[in-house]
Write an enzyme that holds these catalytic residues in place. Structure first.
Site, mmCIF file in Angstrom:
data_model
loop_
_atom_site.group_PDB
_atom_site.id
_atom_site.type_symbol
_atom_site.label_atom_id
_atom_site.label_comp_id
_atom_site.label_asym_id
_atom_site.label_seq_id
_atom_site.Cartn_x
_atom_site.Cartn_y
_atom_site.Cartn_z
ATOM 1 N N GLU A 168 0.803 -1.222 0.000
ATOM 2 C CA GLU A 168 0.000 0.000 0.000
ATOM 3 C C GLU A 168 0.837 1.274 0.000
ATOM 4 O O GLU A 168 0.798 2.065 0.962
ATOM 5 C CB GLU A 168 -0.959 0.009 1.202
ATOM 6 C CG GLU A 168 -1.908 -1.167 1.231
ATOM 7 C CD GLU A 168 -2.939 -1.092 2.356
ATOM 8 O OE1 GLU A 168 -2.936 -0.104 3.108
ATOM 9 O OE2 GLU A 168 -3.749 -2.014 2.469
ATOM 10 N N GLU A 373 -5.292 -8.611 0.803
ATOM 11 C CA GLU A 373 -5.999 -8.256 2.047
ATOM 12 C C GLU A 373 -7.461 -7.999 1.722
ATOM 13 O O GLU A 373 -7.774 -7.352 0.706
ATOM 14 C CB GLU A 373 -5.451 -6.966 2.682
ATOM 15 C CG GLU A 373 -4.122 -7.085 3.363
ATOM 16 C CD GLU A 373 -3.680 -5.771 4.003
ATOM 17 O OE1 GLU A 373 -4.549 -4.955 4.401
ATOM 18 O OE2 GLU A 373 -2.457 -5.572 4.090
HETATM 19 O O1 IFM Z 1 -4.375 -3.005 9.108
HETATM 20 C C1 IFM Z 1 -4.304 -2.505 7.827
HETATM 21 C C2 IFM Z 1 -3.109 -3.082 7.095
HETATM 22 O O2 IFM Z 1 -1.917 -2.838 7.759
HETATM 23 C C3 IFM Z 1 -3.001 -2.477 5.712
HETATM 24 N N1 IFM Z 1 -4.253 -2.563 5.010
HETATM 25 C C4 IFM Z 1 -5.450 -2.164 5.680
HETATM 26 C C5 IFM Z 1 -5.547 -2.840 7.036
HETATM 27 C C6 IFM Z 1 -6.834 -2.396 7.750
HETATM 28 O O3 IFM Z 1 -6.854 -1.018 7.902
#
Ligand code: IFM
Length: 469
Positions: A168, A373
């Protein structure tokens, strides 16, 4: 499938994700140096309740019992990140052997259990000494990141089948250097655009460095490891598609969140929509940079949680559920009543994941995709009988997996899905107040308790299918 379940393609990879600073704790052990998140979280007012990652889930000391959770889930993949300051406490130079050994043991134990490691090299814990020299706003950091990647790949390249350079980069740059809600807490548009460019450069250079040290034949399979990057992406819709102002705002936001990283990777340019100050300009971009950034990748990781539905309130009146955009007069994020929200206040809309996957496939072509994710924060608590029920999380996962399956049916080369997260953990500026885990963490005792969603997800992984309805 006839038993009321819908199957995923054979070989689809089911996994769960975590990140070093969010779970490990042990911040001063075995030679680890401070990261920007240690510094930031210790500053008053930066995180909910002043929470820090000092202890987190104590994962550093609980590797074996946490690996048991992965076995219990029956997943084929585990995505975790390596803490750069455990490997190079100063951000450069000779590696700290204890740090490399820790991750080597973790990888070996995963492989013994038949679980494929998916290793993220940067999930936001930049060594503090590098931030003291400018962090990602400095071009040197991209080169140092590539050196670090080469060091780690040199040590683990014979056993890690898939590498993710960055997690990210939009969050790392925008929230770290523009809004300042995340470490290092800077609010400077110039540093923001510099960070964008140098993160991308760091990704390209690290990709080349990993390939250089893991030449073909290094893995037991005889194949070279795969290298990719993970972007956080949001499908963005105009609140009223018939209004030009709403459509324009949605397109602008799409360029700012998605295009700013996707376009350089897929077509070697920043989105034309982004004006000076919103995207890196000629002062930052040198000859050959886009060729570096476009180093071929083997897969693209997509982190998806929620869409944005945006509109322009030309009368200036903010409606119920609107969140104004401070940088855009009249611009608001809307919350339509028909969509639920999670404990983060994020909209729940599985169709948006379907739309997003098709769009990314359109932009990225045949590059395989992984959802690295996806998940939901819920208001979880332990029942008097010791169990934790989380039907909202199960509904969220179910809807999104059905959407992913539909995207595959529509031609998207989606190869795997990693739920966020294995267990509750340090949710950055929200500290421990938000719970995303399939396992509940009682932070007082560090006991892990399987939530209802853990059993549900284990069934998904075991049967390679989701319930039809
Ligand atoms: O916890 C975070 C993660 O570190 C990166 N992506 C989003 C998740 C939830 O906010």
């Amino acid at each position: 499938m006839s038993d009321g379940r819908d199957a995923f393609p054979e070989g689809f990879l089911w996994g769960v994700s975590t990140a070093s600073y969010q779970i490990e704790g042990a911040v001063a052990e075995d030679g680890r140096g401070p990261s920007i998140w240690d510094t930031f979280s210790h500053q008053p007012g930066k995180t909910t309740n002043g929470d820090t990652g000092d202890i987190a889930c104590d994962g550093y000391h609980r590797t074996d019992s946490d690996l048991d959770l992965l076995s219990e889930l029956g997943v084929g993949g585990y995505r975790f990140s390596i803490a750069w300051p455990r490997i190079q406490p100063d951000g450069h130079g000779a590696p700290n052997q204890a740090g490399l050994d820790y991750y080597r043991r973790l990888v070996d134990k995963l492989l013994e259990r038949g679980i494929a490691p998916l290793v993220t090299l940067y999930h936001w814990d930049l060594p503090q000494p590098l931030q003291d020299k400018g962090g990602w706003a400095t071009r040197d950091t991209a080169d140092l990141f590539a050196d670090y990647a080469a060091t780690v790949a040199g040590a683990l390249g014979d056993r890690v089948p898939r590498w993710i350079t960055l997690n990210e980069p939009w969050v790392a740059s925008s929230m770290g250097y523009r809004s300042g809600e995340h470490a290092p807490g800077i609010t400077d548009p110039q540093q923001y655009v510099a960070a964008v460019h140098h993160l991308l450069l760091g990704h390209g250079k690290a990709t080349a460095a990993i390939r250089a040290v893991t030449a073909a034949g290094v893995l037991p399979s005889g194949r070279p490891p795969e290298v990719g990057i993970t972007l956080n992406m949001a499908q963005i819709y105009p609140a009223d598609p018939s209004r030009t102002a709403d459509r324009e705002l949605a397109a602008d936001l799409d360029a700012d969140i998605n295009g700013v990283f996707l376009d350089p990777l897929t077509r070697g340019a920043y989105p034309a929509r982004l004006g000076p100050g919103q995207a890196p300009g000629p002062g930052l971009i040198r000859d050959g940079d886009f060729a570096t950034i476009q180093a071929p990748i083997d897969f693209l990781g997509v982190n998806y949680y929620a869409p944005h539905i945006v509109g322009v309130r030309e009368d200036g009146i903010v409606r119920r559920g609107d969140t104004p955009m401070p940088w855009r007069p009249g611009g608001v994020f809307t919350q339509p009543e028909h969509l639920p929200v999670t404990a983060m206040g994020w909209l729940v809309d599985p169709n948006a994941l379907h739309d997003l996957l098709l769009r990314v496939h359109d932009d990225a072509g045949e590059v395989p995709l992984y959802i690295t994710e996806n998940g939901a924060a819920c208001y979880d608590y332990v029942n008097p009988d010791g169990t934790v029920d989380d039907p909202e999380r199960v509904a969220y996962l179910h809807g999104h997996l059905q959407a992913a399956r539909q995207a595959i049916a529509d031609g998207v080369p989606l190869r795997g899905y990693f739920a966020w997260s294995l267990m509750d953990n340090f949710e950055w500026a929200h500290g421990y107040s938000k719970r995303f885990g399939l396992y509940f963490v009682d932070y007082g005792t560090q006991r892990r308790i399987a939530k209802g969603s853990a059993g549900w997800y284990a069934e998904v992984a075991k049967t390679n299918s989701v319930p039809s309805s």
